[in-house]
Design an enzyme around this catalytic site. Structure first.
Site, mmCIF file in Angstrom:
data_model
loop_
_atom_site.group_PDB
_atom_site.id
_atom_site.type_symbol
_atom_site.label_atom_id
_atom_site.label_comp_id
_atom_site.label_asym_id
_atom_site.label_seq_id
_atom_site.Cartn_x
_atom_site.Cartn_y
_atom_site.Cartn_z
ATOM 1 N N GLU A 95 0.819 -1.219 0.000
ATOM 2 C CA GLU A 95 0.000 0.000 0.000
ATOM 3 C C GLU A 95 0.854 1.271 0.000
ATOM 4 O OE1 GLU A 95 -4.044 -1.497 2.204
ATOM 5 O OE2 GLU A 95 -2.355 -1.025 3.497
ATOM 6 N N GLU B 204 -6.766 -7.529 -1.474
ATOM 7 C CA GLU B 204 -7.414 -7.528 -0.167
ATOM 8 C C GLU B 204 -8.889 -7.238 -0.368
ATOM 9 O OE1 GLU B 204 -5.698 -5.050 2.815
ATOM 10 O OE2 GLU B 204 -3.658 -5.835 2.538
#
Length: 691
Positions: free
Chosen positions: A255, A329
């Site tokens: 991320e 995710e």
């Protein structure tokens, strides 16, 4: 032949799952194996008209000449074997493992055949080792073919230069077990992992450097990452797909598009992986807003979300053309903070969203399939409008509960994946029974003030020193727990922290409790008194922020001066209270334990015993009547409890218990009860549905 994660070989249509789900695990051997070779020999022999059922050789005839030729050939091979080093020859388990996971025409290929990732996240460091295989078998029974896991740097290198990959941190054993159970692996080695984990998995000793710039190409950071990867990658590299292992892809950082402080950083991490032998497909992982900032050339971009917004998967095409789409995710639930609700995500909405993602042709990873527990002091925190620390449980309202039990999400997903795969799934393993051992009496206690002289040698400093810069642990500082700052004052007055308390301080004059200082309360009035008195600040590190732009500011303890009547306090004695296993063992031997009175106010340690007659089982400890603290059972730190909730029970795994006597120690900061309850059902607090 294509080797499955567990080492068996598969080939042909019989050895593959030709459905939309792709290869999902080990399949029966087929015609290209040993049996197929015998069949082909028979056909050749029949063609020559020389097949004899009882013959010693497959085709009969010319036996003596062939025997002599074979003997000569064996002799030559024996001489060659002695003369040359054959260690570089490819073993049979690697035959056919040349291409690995690839991307082509908007789809994944595994060894040249269409493949779809049905993944689930499970973190070995949040689950007792004894339960790893149980959770993996439940993954297979749900229809998943891939396991994803983070690797927490701050557990593997708790002290700078000392690495631990043993016991519950045995990454090699965990990955090998995934292979044994027919699961591929997507490895997410960081160095940063987020994961609602203290400092996003980065070791706190990095913050000893006052100029530290985490997640950048700052020299102090990259040198530490290089040293860590030098130890991690030799474990990982042999377990890659092309070397016979289960790892089919490796994620570059995590991320980074939501951080993006250094445009050169992602390229550095990629080089750090490739230069140490990573050869499998590389991936990145970001939410939609961070996608374009977290890219690195040569790595497949994937996206993270919970609600399938219109166009979110098509947006991937704007940052990379003609590539397979993957949700790295898909958030099956959410995590909880102290003082908030227990978040849940509707099972039907979740499964319908998963079905929609799959209908669009994307691969998926369920984050989390099994959340587990933030044992010890390892929970992370958020800091947006205000600081909020995460609870001990990482139940996450995931597909399996914190204790590994099935939820309705499991069975709904199993039905969905079974329909897509088009073949029966393994039967779900039996769930482990939970025990209710009843009331446990905490019969003895010892005050923290009585422990200090005998167990802890203080540091002396003119100025307050933050936790990470204390001279401990081979100069790696203190990472977790509490720090007690003690100084001498004359009189009372106005105490002001100037917002230098991280994260919460109980304030005492001598042993009298005065109040608390934290992010919201920065001043207190100290009572007047005659003569010199001790001012004590017991500061708790409640967990470092794991996400956002404030990672460089996560030093704990007193991070600056505290003022009394506008004068900075000086000349401290500083006591480190990490509560590591050695300290807890020594605590049991210290003199001064006594019977618990009818009413007592901490800080203090309390102890009791749980007697178990039969094979120990999982249970949950309920601490009604206690205020705030930490629980240890047989030396294992179960984590924090706090009466503000939402979490009201702590998970105690059966493997951490033993037949007979089990010792329980509780560190309570303020108001202690007399008993705790062992119950067979967890209570994680009042629920609130995720919007």
């Amino acid at each position: 032949m294509l080797a499955a994660p567990n080492g068996r070989t598969r080939c042909g249509a019989e050895g593959r799952d030709e459905t939309e789900g792709g290869r999902s695990g080990p399949k029966p051997l087929c015609g290209r194996g040993e049996g197929g070779a015998r069949w082909r020999r028979r056909r050749r022999c029949r063609g020559r008209g020389r097949l004899r059922a009882a013959a010693m050789w497959p085709c009969g005839g010319r036996r003596q000449r062939r025997f002599g030729g074979a003997a000569v050939l064996l002799g030559v091979l024996w001489l060659l074997a002695r003369r040359f080093n054959w260690s570089e020859l490819i073993p049979m388990r690697l035959w056919g493992r040349t291409l690995g996971l690839q991307t082509e025409n908007s789809q994944f290929l595994l060894e040249g055949m269409p493949f779809r990732i049905f993944g689930g996240s499970m973190h070995y460091f949040r689950v007792p080792r004894e339960y790893w295989e149980d959770r993996m078998l439940k993954m297979k029974a749900c229809g998943l073919n891939t396991l994803t896991t983070y690797v927490p740097w701050n557990l593997h290198e708790q002290t700078r230069g000392k690495f631990d990959f043993t016991q519950d941190l045995d990454l090699e054993a965990f990955l090998s077990l995934a292979a044994k159970n027919g699961l591929w692996v997507i490895l997410r080695p960081g160095p940063y992992i987020c994961s609602e984990w203290d400092l996003g998995g980065l070791p706190s000793w990095l913050l000893q450097d006052p100029e530290m710039q985490l997640r950048t190409t700052y020299k102090g950071f990259t040198e530490a990452v290089d040293a860590y990867f030098d130890h991690l990658m030799p474990i990982v590299v042999p377990l890659q797909y092309k070397k016979g292992g289960p790892i089919i892809a490796v994620q570059v950082e995590n991320e980074y598009g939501s951080y993006a402080k250094d445009p050169n950083y992602m390229a550095y991490v990629k080089r750090a992986l490739l230069s140490r032998g990573i050869v499998e497909l590389l991936m990145t992982s970001d939410n939609k807003n961070g996608l374009s900032f977290g890219l690195v050339e040569g790595a497949l971009a994937t996206v993270n979300f919970q609600k399938l917004e219109p166009g979110v998967l098509k947006y991937l095409d704007t940052v990379q053309r003609d590539q397979p789409k993957m949700v790295m995710e898909y958030w099956t639930g959410w995590f909880d903070n102290w003082g908030g609700p227990h978040y849940v995500f509707d099972a039907d909405e979740m499964v319908n969203t998963v079905a929609s993602i799959l209908k669009l042709g994307a691969s998926i990873n369920l984050y989390m399939f099994h959340g587990g527990t933030n044992f010890g002091f390892m929970n992370g925190a958020l800091e947006t409008d205000e600081y909020k620390s995460d609870v001990t449980s990482y139940d996450y309202d995931a597909v399996l509960t914190e204790a590994g039990d099935y939820t309705s999400k499991f069975f709904k997903l199993r039905q969905l994946f079974s329909a897509i795969i088009g073949q029966p799934l393994p039967l779900p393993p039996m769930i482990e029974s939970k025990a209710s051992y009843g009331a446990i009496l905490l019969h003895q206690y010892i005050s923290l003030w009585d422990v200090l002289p005998s167990l802890i040698q203080p540091f002396k400093s003119e100025f307050p020193v933050n936790m990470e810069n204390l001279h401990l642990n081979d100069s790696s500082g203190q990472s977790y727990g509490y720090v007690l700052y003690e100084t001498v004052i004359f009189g009372g007055g106005h105490l002001h922290s100037r917002d230098h308390v991280r994260d919460r301080a109980q304030v005492f004059v001598n042993t009298m409790y005065v109040g608390e200082l934290d992010y919201n309360t920065v001043e207190l009035s100290l009572p007047e008194g005659q003569g010199f008195r001790q001012l004590r600040l017991l500061v708790e590190n409640r967990g470092r922020v794991n996400y956002g732009l404030a990672l460089n500011e996560q030093r704990k303890g007193l991070i600056g001066d505290v003022f009394l009547n506008k004068t900075p306090l000086r000349n401290f004695k500083i006591y480190s209270l990490e509560m590591k296993p050695d300290f807890m063992k020594s605590l049991q031997q210290v003199a001064g334990w006594s019977a618990v009175p009818d009413y007592f106010v901490g800080p203090a340690f309390f102890r009791g015993r749980l007697w178990i007659e039969h094979q120990p089982q999982d249970t949950f400890l309920k601490l009604q009547g206690w205020e705030k603290g930490v629980v240890f059972v047989n030396g294992h730190n179960l984590g924090r409890y706090w009466k503000i909730g939402p979490q009201e029970t702590l998970y105690l795994p059966g493997p951490w218990l033993q037949k007979g006597n089990n010792e329980i120690v509780i560190f309570e900061e303020r108001t202690a009860g007399r008993i705790i309850q062992s119950v067979d059902i967890p209570y994680l607090g009042r629920t609130q549905y995720v919007d």
